[in-house]
Design a protein around this motif. Structure first.
Motif, short mmCIF file in Angstrom:
data_model
loop_
_atom_site.label_atom_id
_atom_site.label_comp_id
_atom_site.label_asym_id
_atom_site.label_seq_id
_atom_site.Cartn_x
_atom_site.Cartn_y
_atom_site.Cartn_z
N SER A 75 0.82 -1.22 0.00
CA SER A 75 0.00 0.00 0.00
C SER A 75 0.85 1.27 0.00
CB SER A 75 -0.98 -0.01 1.18
OG SER A 75 -0.28 -0.16 2.40
N LYS A 76 2.01 1.23 0.65
CA LYS A 76 2.86 2.43 0.73
C LYS A 76 3.49 2.79 -0.62
CE LYS A 76 6.95 -0.02 2.32
NZ LYS A 76 7.86 -0.25 3.41
N LYS A 79 0.77 5.05 -4.28
CA LYS A 79 0.68 6.44 -4.77
C LYS A 79 1.71 6.66 -5.87
CE LYS A 79 -0.42 10.88 -4.77
NZ LYS A 79 -0.25 11.29 -6.15
N TYR A 80 2.91 6.17 -5.67
CA TYR A 80 3.97 6.28 -6.68
C TYR A 80 3.55 5.55 -7.96
CZ TYR A 80 8.69 5.96 -8.70
OH TYR A 80 9.78 6.04 -9.53
N LEU A 82 0.48 4.85 -8.91
CA LEU A 82 -0.62 5.62 -9.49
C LEU A 82 -0.11 6.80 -10.31
CD1 LEU A 82 -3.69 6.17 -9.73
CD2 LEU A 82 -3.50 7.51 -7.63
N ASP A 83 0.88 7.50 -9.80
CA ASP A 83 1.45 8.63 -10.53
C ASP A 83 2.04 8.19 -11.87
OD1 ASP A 83 0.73 10.30 -8.44
OD2 ASP A 83 2.75 10.41 -7.59
N SER A 105 -6.56 3.32 -7.22
CA SER A 105 -7.21 4.30 -6.33
C SER A 105 -8.03 3.61 -5.26
CB SER A 105 -8.08 5.26 -7.15
OG SER A 105 -7.29 6.01 -8.05
N ILE A 108 -5.66 2.19 -2.68
CA ILE A 108 -5.14 3.27 -1.83
C ILE A 108 -6.18 3.65 -0.79
CG2 ILE A 108 -4.51 5.72 -1.78
CD1 ILE A 108 -3.13 5.26 -4.53
N LYS A 109 -7.40 3.86 -1.24
CA LYS A 109 -8.49 4.26 -0.33
C LYS A 109 -8.71 3.21 0.76
CE LYS A 109 -13.35 5.53 -0.32
NZ LYS A 109 -14.58 5.66 -1.10
#
Length: 119
Positions: A75-76, A79-80, A82-83, A105, A108-109
């Motif tokens: 999970s950490k 975001k990377y 996703l970008d 997304s 992440i949520k």
């Protein structure tokens, strides 16, 4: 026959079995290898190669996607990831990549890990 990568969300890491190939269990979506290959070869490959993941099980730290194997994406790192996929989709405008963006997304949520089954 087209080659596809599969991406899904792991609901409970304790239930994960590295010897089991079961994309349905993780509600995986398919991404054509052509898209992932383009991402690797047209500027974003270096970014993906820095994605902190695990190869086949959570005891094998790795960076990148296991192109022909199983990758666990914590999970950490999402975001990377996703970008990277969002940046790729700006160029390719793909419904498949949009589905992957949506899947990432959600993970992440929900603060969950993702799984990638390579080709």
């Amino acid at each position: 026959m087209p080659c596809n990568h599969k991406f899904g969300i792991i609901d409970c890491l304790k239930d994960y079995d590295e010897d089991e190939y079961n994309p349905d269990k993780y509600n995986c979506i398919s991404i054509d290898d052509d898209f992932l290959s383009e991402i690797y070869h047209n500027g974003l490959g270096n970014k993906i190669k820095h994605l902190k993941t695990f190869a086949h099980n959570p005891n094998r730290p790795f960076k990148d996607l296991a192109y022909c194997g199983i990758t666990l994406i914590p999970s950490k790192s999402l975001k990377y990831f996703l970008d990277i996929i969002t940046e790729a989709n700006l160029k390719y405008k793909s419904k498949e990549l949009e589905k992957l963006i949506e899947k990432i997304s959600i993970a992440i949520k929900e603060d969950k890990w993702m799984i990638h089954y390579g080709i």
